[in-house]
Design an enzyme around this catalytic site. Structure first.
Site, mmCIF file in Angstrom:
data_model
loop_
_atom_site.group_PDB
_atom_site.id
_atom_site.type_symbol
_atom_site.label_atom_id
_atom_site.label_comp_id
_atom_site.label_asym_id
_atom_site.label_seq_id
_atom_site.Cartn_x
_atom_site.Cartn_y
_atom_site.Cartn_z
ATOM 1 N N HIS A 51 0.039 17.764 5.638
ATOM 2 C CA HIS A 51 0.460 18.402 4.345
ATOM 3 C C HIS A 51 2.023 18.523 4.651
ATOM 4 C CE1 HIS A 51 -3.556 20.404 5.038
ATOM 5 N NE2 HIS A 51 -3.645 20.142 3.413
ATOM 6 N N GLY A 69 -7.214 21.233 -0.640
ATOM 7 C CA GLY A 69 -5.958 20.982 -1.591
ATOM 8 C C GLY A 69 -6.049 19.586 -1.980
ATOM 9 N N HIS A 75 -4.615 14.136 -1.041
ATOM 10 C CA HIS A 75 -5.212 13.433 0.137
ATOM 11 C C HIS A 75 -6.114 12.261 -0.549
ATOM 12 C CE1 HIS A 75 -3.829 16.699 2.202
ATOM 13 N NE2 HIS A 75 -4.590 17.939 1.783
ATOM 14 N N ASP A 109 18.977 -23.199 2.705
ATOM 15 C CA ASP A 109 18.443 -23.814 4.111
ATOM 16 C C ASP A 109 17.856 -25.402 3.233
ATOM 17 O OD1 ASP A 109 16.412 -23.370 2.070
ATOM 18 O OD2 ASP A 109 14.927 -22.342 3.721
#
Length: 643
Positions: free
Chosen positions: A222, A58, A61, A464
């Site tokens: 997945h 699939g 990835h 600051d």
């Protein structure tokens, strides 16, 4: 739930569009026709006299699987829709496209759909007379005792199988040998993942399965839930050590003592490099310190992702396991992993670099810092000037003076009167004494003004400014008290002041004052070492501001400290041109600085954080940096007037 924004043309065309972009980027890649059903990327330069290594699964990835196509790795990648197995037809098309007389090897992650579709394609290819082998990778150790039917999931360790098998095939190894190498690597690897967020599929809402303080351990790629969920997220070092315990002491993967290992730290998609580096350092240290491991190779990056998941997985590969495995073949494996490849997704040996970890200190298991080069702590300090001793002059003799009579009938003899001697000249100041008084006055004035400067900066910046200049002022006072400044040599002191600010003040203001003083010191070095005139000081002041403008890119009207310093310079130069002494010129400069700072109330900020603040807010206060400059200039002028 909300839908996450994606840079896509549409969720239904995402995979095809991505593959088109990939093959347009890399010239050796090519798509097989037949989309959208056939989503196959091949190496157009594959030598069919060699074994073709094919993988796939699939999408979602990336860079797996199409990113691993190239000489020295895969000959083809078969891509399914996002998180969906590709069809048997697509797998068979890939086999036919790249398989020659040497045959092909299919490397398949252990998921039911992949096993079935790739397996069916193998059977059909065999029926066509092609030589085909298949190796299934299942190295996930999240499940201690998986179902014998489902088995362990294939994760990022699969990429190491791709690389070893692809390199062997590129060398001309026969199919049986390539398959044997793939099988051995697949049986000697273990992976465990951790997720901080759940991945979001294109066009789908974002899952709220994980809360802001929760983490899942032992998840797949997945979007499926992990084996355990816990909160809060432990420190990275603790998490890594727990993962390594589970990785290396399970029933299917148990390391021997003092093993040689390969470590892969995989980015699951959205983990910043900074965090991945922290994880990598902790994993290296733990493997060496607690397992006595020699980490022969290290791979870090996005190798097998899960779309936009924040998280990572650790993969350990070793032949030193407590079973029938033996170390023979390890050096050969390292050579296969080190061999070059044109696959764009492989970052292991990019540019010829072998993925060997950096050196470390065996006593602390930490890195080995290089020694710092010589710093400006070695500022050359000239010797004090020779001071001629004051010769004590003899007391002057009283001067007789004839006093005339106030009236005409006075005695003819004039009376004499003794006139007192003139007062002695004031004692000479020690070299640099006036300079030191000016520096101390400026520093003490900034310390006193720090709270007010912070309050001003809180309205237009990050609050600051006062604490920043106070840090520098405190350091200057400490060095003055310790007698560490060569006050008799102004160029040297300017360099010492620059170093002092460099070491104590961060941010843009510290850098700008450092630039100012460094450039001023360079100008002062062109003149005398000791006897610096007021004109020399003015030229150094101007040189410092030129450098600040060069690198800071600001000017009068930009609402910065230059709105005080540039008018001060102009007033200083003008006063000296008219013959004023140092005290009067400094007073004129201080007055111009104060007026310039006050004028910033009506200015739109052009630089710094104030440039993001609305104009109506800026009008409430003058620029804190300009005000600070006016403060120390006023203190210097007052110190000169009091000498």
């Amino acid at each position: 739930m909300t839908t996450t924004k994606k840079l896509l043309n549409g969720s239904d065309t995402a995979v095809i569009d991505a593959l088109k972009g990939l093959v347009l980027t890399y010239g050796h890649l090519q798509r097989l026709d037949g989309s959208p059903q056939i989503k196959v990327v091949i190496n157009r330069n594959h030598d069919k006299s060699k074994v073709a290594v094919i993988s796939g699964g699939g999408s979602g990835h990336e860079p797996a699987h199409a990113g691993y196509v190239g000489e020295g790795m895969l000959a083809a990648a078969v891509c399914g829709d996002i998180f969906a197995s590709p069809s048997t037809e697509a797998v068979l098309a890939a086999i036919r496209a790249v398989t020659g007389v040497a045959g092909c090897l299919l490397i398949v992650k252990n998921y039911t759909g992949d096993r079935l579709n790739f397996g069916l394609a193998v059977e059909q290819a065999l029926a066509e007379g092609l030589m085909v082998e298949m190796v299934v990778v299942g190295e996930d150790v999240a499940i201690e005792c998986p179902s014998p039917i489902a088995g362990r999931r294939g994760l990022a360790g699969t990429v190491l199988v791709h690389k070893a098998a692809g390199a062997a095939a590129a060398r001309g190894a026969p199919l049986a040998e390539v398959a044997a190498i793939a099988s051995r690597v697949a049986g000697a690897v273990a992976t465990l993942g951790v997720g901080l967020t759940v991945c979001t599929l294109p066009g789908k809402p974002t899952s709220d399965r994980l809360g802001p303080d929760e983490v899942e351990l032992g998840l797949g790629i997945h979007g499926e839930p992990g084996r355990t969920k816990e909160s809060p997220l432990p420190p990275a070092g603790d998490l890594v050590r727990r993962m390594l315990v589970q990785l290396t002491s399970g029933p299917s993967f148990r390391l021997k003592a003092d093993p040689r290992v390969i470590l892969l730290v995989n980015n699951l998609g959205a983990t910043p490099p900074l965090e991945l580096s922290v994880v990598t350092g902790e994993a290296l240290t733990a493997l060496r310190q607690e397992y006595g491991a020699a980490v022969d190779r290290l791979f870090v990056g996005p190798y097998m992702t899960s779309l936009d998941m924040a998280g990572m997985s650790l993969t350990v590969l070793s032949y030193d396991l407590e079973d029938d495995q033996h170390r023979e073949g390890w050096d050969e494996l390292l050579e296969l992993l080190d061999s070059p490849t044109l696959a764009p997704g492989w970052a292991g040996a990019c540019g010829g670099r072998i993925a060997v970890p950096g050196p470390y200190d065996p006593s602390s298991y930490g890195d080995v810092p290089a020694p710092l080069p010589p710093r400006d702590s070695d500022i050359e300090v000239p010797p004090p000037p020779e001071v001629e001793p004051e010769v004590e002059a003899a007391p002057p003799s009283p001067s007789p003076r004839r006093r005339e009579s106030s009236c005409s009938s006075s005695s003819s003899s004039d009376e004499e009167e003794t006139v007192p001697p003139p007062p002695p000249p004031p004692p000479k100041s020690k070299p640099g004494e006036v300079f030191g008084r000016c520096l101390r006055a400026a520093a003490e004035a900034l310390l006193a003004a720090a709270p007010a400067l912070d309050e001003m900066d809180a309205k237009v910046g990050d609050g600051d400014c006062g604490s920043t200049v106070a840090s520098a002022a405190s350091a200057i006072v400490r060095q003055l008290d310790a007698g560490e400044m060569a006050l008799y040599a102004p160029a040297t002191v300017a360099m010492q002041l620059a170093r002092c600010i460099r070491n104590t003040v961060g941010g843009s203001s510290g850098a700008l004052y450092d630039i100012f003083l460094t450039a001023a010191a360079r100008q002062l070095k062109t003149g005398p070492i000791y006897d610096v005139t007021t004109q020399d000081w003015a030229e150094a002041f101007s040189a410092g501001l030129v450098a600040v403008q060069k690198y800071g890119r600001a000017d009068v009207g930009c609402r910065t400290m230059l709105d005080a310093l540039l008018p001060a310079r102009d007033a200083l130069v003008a006063s000296l041109d008219t013959g004023c002494d140092a005290a009067a010129a400094a007073a004129a400069a201080a007055g111009a600085a104060a007026a310039g700072a006050e004028a910033t109330r009506s200015m739109a900020a052009m630089a710094g954080r104030s440039s993001y603040v609305p104009a109506e807010v800026l009008a409430e206060v003058s620029d804190p940096g300009a005000t600070a400059a006016a403060v120390w200039l006023r203190a210097v002028a007052q110190a000169l007037q009091q000498q």
